[in-house]
Design a protein around this motif. Structure first.
Motif, PDB file in Angstrom:
ATOM      1  N   GLY A  40      83.806  78.263 -59.722  1.00  0.00           N
ATOM      2  CA  GLY A  40      84.604  79.486 -59.803  1.00  0.00           C
ATOM      3  C   GLY A  40      85.958  79.225 -60.445  1.00  0.00           C
ATOM      4  N   GLY A  41      86.611  78.130 -60.048  1.00  0.00           N
ATOM      5  CA  GLY A  41      87.885  77.769 -60.664  1.00  0.00           C
ATOM      6  C   GLY A  41      87.732  77.436 -62.130  1.00  0.00           C
ATOM      7  N   ARG A  42      86.655  76.738 -62.469  1.00  0.00           N
ATOM      8  CA  ARG A  42      86.403  76.398 -63.873  1.00  0.00           C
ATOM      9  C   ARG A  42      86.146  77.653 -64.710  1.00  0.00           C
ATOM     10  N   THR A  43      85.443  78.621 -64.121  1.00  0.00           N
ATOM     11  CA  THR A  43      85.177  79.876 -64.829  1.00  0.00           C
ATOM     12  C   THR A  43      86.483  80.601 -65.146  1.00  0.00           C
ATOM     13  N   ALA A  44      87.380  80.647 -64.167  1.00  0.00           N
ATOM     14  CA  ALA A  44      88.687  81.275 -64.393  1.00  0.00           C
ATOM     15  C   ALA A  44      89.463  80.534 -65.476  1.00  0.00           C
ATOM     16  N   ALA A  45      89.392  79.193 -65.483  1.00  0.00           N
ATOM     17  CA  ALA A  45      90.089  78.404 -66.503  1.00  0.00           C
ATOM     18  C   ALA A  45      89.551  78.711 -67.896  1.00  0.00           C
ATOM     19  N   ARG A  46      88.226  78.841 -68.011  1.00  0.00           N
ATOM     20  CA  ARG A  46      87.653  79.155 -69.317  1.00  0.00           C
ATOM     21  C   ARG A  46      88.102  80.534 -69.801  1.00  0.00           C
ATOM     22  N   ALA A  47      88.279  81.473 -68.853  1.00  0.00           N
ATOM     23  CA  ALA A  47      88.785  82.795 -69.229  1.00  0.00           C
ATOM     24  C   ALA A  47      90.215  82.688 -69.759  1.00  0.00           C
ATOM     25  N   VAL A  48      91.034  81.857 -69.117  1.00  0.00           N
ATOM     26  CA  VAL A  48      92.404  81.638 -69.581  1.00  0.00           C
ATOM     27  C   VAL A  48      92.403  80.996 -70.968  1.00  0.00           C
ATOM     28  N   ILE A  49      91.547  80.006 -71.168  1.00  0.00           N
ATOM     29  CA  ILE A  49      91.457  79.337 -72.473  1.00  0.00           C
ATOM     30  C   ILE A  49      91.115  80.339 -73.572  1.00  0.00           C
TER      31      ILE A  49
END
Length: 307
Positions: free
Chosen positions: A165-174
């Protein structure tokens, strides 16, 4: 910062923060299944973490609706906070003495004492009668080490993949940063990432996933930029002289972490100390790890936009 640029900045932060809301929709996985029976009737107790967080009321309503469809009465109980395990112990006692068919629990993290106290109550429930009261563990895994409770006493664990879930949010930020022309399509080098982790083990794990994904993306970007200089012979360094691919140092330089965020006082804190023009100019994105902190942040952003 003019009005239009200020609005754009706030909206970008809001979009990044809203990515956290999708965490609750992460894939659920059952790591151990022992069905409690089909076509049963009676009462089931659902013990939730925190009466002050709207997410748990959504869980409660969903359970009640599901129970009505299969003929079960779901009694929902809420602890006062995510460190209140005394109330959860009392709810387990109530289930033991009240002839409940099953206990569904999202275990709290005790602020004092230890997991052995609440686990002793669950072990007691698991030994009631000939077969015990079935226990279903949701949201975050029970900690068994050094307690009376064994993993075989728990029928099922259902939880989201919090790191992913945290990685998914990071990819959205990227994706947001790469399409922002004002930031020249760069992930790193434009400001820090401010991370709010709610007071729970799930919040910490989501923060770790968010950090790891972004830090690795920044390292890859730094390496690519360095290799483009003089055929790769002139490798640039981070502020302290470390290698551009030093993940731990990247985390220190690029992330500000605010962990164990509680609902009380959070809105006042971000309005007074964080959502200022000088602070925003130093940030690339803000990430919150649950619905409550995300909604509170967005309310503060809306207030800031209109002032």
């Amino acid at each position: 910062m003019n009005k239009m640029k200020k609005r754009k900045t706030f909206l970008r932060f809001a979009a990044a923060a809203l990515a956290a809301i999708s965490l609750a929709a992460s894939t659920a996985c059952a790591i151990k299944a022992a069905p409690i029976g089909q076509n049963i009737s009676g009462k089931v107790m659902l013990i939730c973490k925190n009466k002050n967080v709207s997410f748990w009321y959504d869980i409660g309503r969903g359970a009640e609706e599901a129970g009505s469809e299969i003929g079960l009465d779901i009694d929902v109980r809420y602890a006062d906070s995510e460190t209140d395990f005394k109330s959860q112990q009392d709810f387990i006692d109530e289930a033991i003495n009240g002839n409940y068919k099953a206990i569904i629990i999202a275990p709290n993290t005790p602020s004092t004492g230890s997991f052995s106290e609440i686990n002793s109550k669950l072990a007691e429930a698991a030994s009631v009668g000939k077969t015990g009261i079935p226990i279903i563990n949701i949201n975050n895994a029970i900690k068994y080490e050094g307690t009376d409770l064994n993993q075989r006493d728990v029928s099922m664990l259902i939880k989201s993949d919090d790191e992913e879930g945290g990685r998914t949010a990071a990819r959205a930020v990227i994706d947001l940063l790469k399409t922002d022309n004002d930031r020249k399509q760069k992930i790193g080098g434009n400001g820090k990432f401010l991370v709010f982790g709610h007071a729970s083990g799930t919040g910490t794990t989501r923060c770790e996933g968010f950090q790891d994904e972004l830090a690795n993306a920044i390292a890859a970007e730094n390496n690519e930029n360095a290799n483009n200089k003089q055929g790769g012979s002139d490798l640039s360094t981070l502020k302290n002289g470390s290698s551009v691919s030093d993940i731990n140092q990247i985390k220190l330089e690029y992330f500000d972490l605010v962990l164990n965020v509680s609902s009380a006082g959070f809105k006042d804190a971000i309005e007074k100390d964080i959502l200022t023009v000088s602070k925003l100019e130093d940030l690339s994105a803000i990430f919150c790890t649950n619905t409550e902190t995300t909604e509170t942040l967005c309310e503060a952003i809306e207030t800031a936009i209109n002032t």
